[in-house]
Write a protein that holds these residues in place. Sequence first.
Motif, short mmCIF file in Angstrom:
data_model
loop_
_atom_site.label_atom_id
_atom_site.label_comp_id
_atom_site.label_asym_id
_atom_site.label_seq_id
_atom_site.Cartn_x
_atom_site.Cartn_y
_atom_site.Cartn_z
N ALA A 175 0.83 -1.20 0.00
CA ALA A 175 0.00 0.00 0.00
C ALA A 175 0.87 1.26 0.00
O ALA A 175 0.57 2.24 -0.69
CB ALA A 175 -0.93 -0.01 1.22
N MET A 176 1.96 1.21 0.77
CA MET A 176 2.86 2.35 0.83
C MET A 176 3.53 2.59 -0.53
O MET A 176 3.64 3.73 -0.99
CB MET A 176 3.92 2.13 1.90
CG MET A 176 4.82 3.33 2.14
SD MET A 176 6.10 3.01 3.37
CE MET A 176 7.16 1.91 2.42
N ALA A 177 3.96 1.50 -1.18
CA ALA A 177 4.60 1.62 -2.49
C ALA A 177 3.63 2.19 -3.52
O ALA A 177 4.00 3.05 -4.33
CB ALA A 177 5.12 0.25 -2.94
N PHE A 178 2.38 1.71 -3.47
CA PHE A 178 1.37 2.21 -4.40
C PHE A 178 1.09 3.69 -4.15
O PHE A 178 0.97 4.49 -5.09
CB PHE A 178 0.08 1.40 -4.25
CG PHE A 178 -1.03 1.85 -5.16
CD1 PHE A 178 -0.96 1.65 -6.52
CD2 PHE A 178 -2.15 2.48 -4.63
CE1 PHE A 178 -1.98 2.07 -7.36
CE2 PHE A 178 -3.18 2.91 -5.46
CZ PHE A 178 -3.09 2.70 -6.83
N GLY A 179 1.02 4.06 -2.87
CA GLY A 179 0.78 5.46 -2.53
C GLY A 179 1.92 6.36 -2.98
O GLY A 179 1.69 7.46 -3.50
N LEU A 180 3.15 5.89 -2.80
CA LEU A 180 4.31 6.67 -3.25
C LEU A 180 4.32 6.81 -4.77
O LEU A 180 4.63 7.87 -5.31
CB LEU A 180 5.60 6.02 -2.77
CG LEU A 180 5.92 6.16 -1.28
CD1 LEU A 180 7.14 5.31 -0.92
CD2 LEU A 180 6.18 7.61 -0.92
N TYR A 181 3.97 5.72 -5.45
CA TYR A 181 3.94 5.74 -6.92
C TYR A 181 2.93 6.77 -7.43
O TYR A 181 3.23 7.59 -8.30
CB TYR A 181 3.58 4.35 -7.44
CG TYR A 181 3.35 4.28 -8.93
CD1 TYR A 181 4.42 4.27 -9.82
CD2 TYR A 181 2.05 4.22 -9.44
CE1 TYR A 181 4.21 4.22 -11.19
CE2 TYR A 181 1.83 4.16 -10.81
CZ TYR A 181 2.91 4.16 -11.68
OH TYR A 181 2.69 4.11 -13.03
N ARG A 182 1.73 6.74 -6.85
CA ARG A 182 0.71 7.70 -7.26
C ARG A 182 1.10 9.13 -6.87
O ARG A 182 0.88 10.07 -7.64
CB ARG A 182 -0.63 7.35 -6.61
CG ARG A 182 -1.28 6.09 -7.15
CD ARG A 182 -2.71 5.97 -6.68
NE ARG A 182 -3.52 7.09 -7.15
CZ ARG A 182 -4.80 7.27 -6.82
NH1 ARG A 182 -5.40 6.41 -6.01
NH2 ARG A 182 -5.47 8.30 -7.28
#
Length: 238
Positions: free
Chosen positions: A61-68
């Motif tokens: 979830a953190m990686a996805f949030g950073l990507y977005r």
Amino acid sequence: MENFKIREGGFKEIRNALLIKAIPISLLAASAGLAISHFNSNGQPDDVNVLPYVIPMMLAAMAFGLYRGVNRQKVIFDSYKLSVDDLSIVREQHNTPTITIDNNELTEIIKKSDGGFVIKGNSAVNVIAVPAQINEIEKLEKLLAEKKPISTQSNESFLQKYNRILSLFTIGLMVIVYTDKDKIVVGICGTVLLMLLGYSFYETQRSKNIDNKTKKGMWWLILVTASIIGVMYFKLTT
């Protein structure tokens, strides 16, 4: 009127710096959340058993949030436009309030160590940050110097200067409030934490250099504040 935009590939120069700042804070915040959850469950075995499932999900979830987040910042950064004419300086940017500083409102122009500029108007919110990745920066510097002498030193705001330290301090205070049982410690740390969160919210909402989506996202602090007040009330009255 002269228009200046971000040069080709300019965002790549700051992307790594953004990630270097965001990843450690995100990991620390996630770790603090797990620590609070584990402490409040009194370290029960069932709580430990779910960690192998919770941690990968949290990291994903953190990686996805950073990507977005990085992609959103790229759109905002690439949309940067600075217009300079005989009467004013105007900064336009995607989903961000437009800043106009007339010549008679111009108080200071600062050249930063990285080559960018800070253009100050007659109020704390009328400040234009010019990134070093702007195109034709030598031409821009000449135009700015014609309006006002450019200085190289200025005091940053408290929030800008100690932003990373404040983030770490805030996370630490939150862990203490949710895990410590001493009423005096909880009372002091909770009060300081509420003041920091309130100051951060206020500065974010009034800034014209922060996009509207980020400002809207800051309203979740109301829920966090309510939770902190609830925890403090429970611990201080029992």
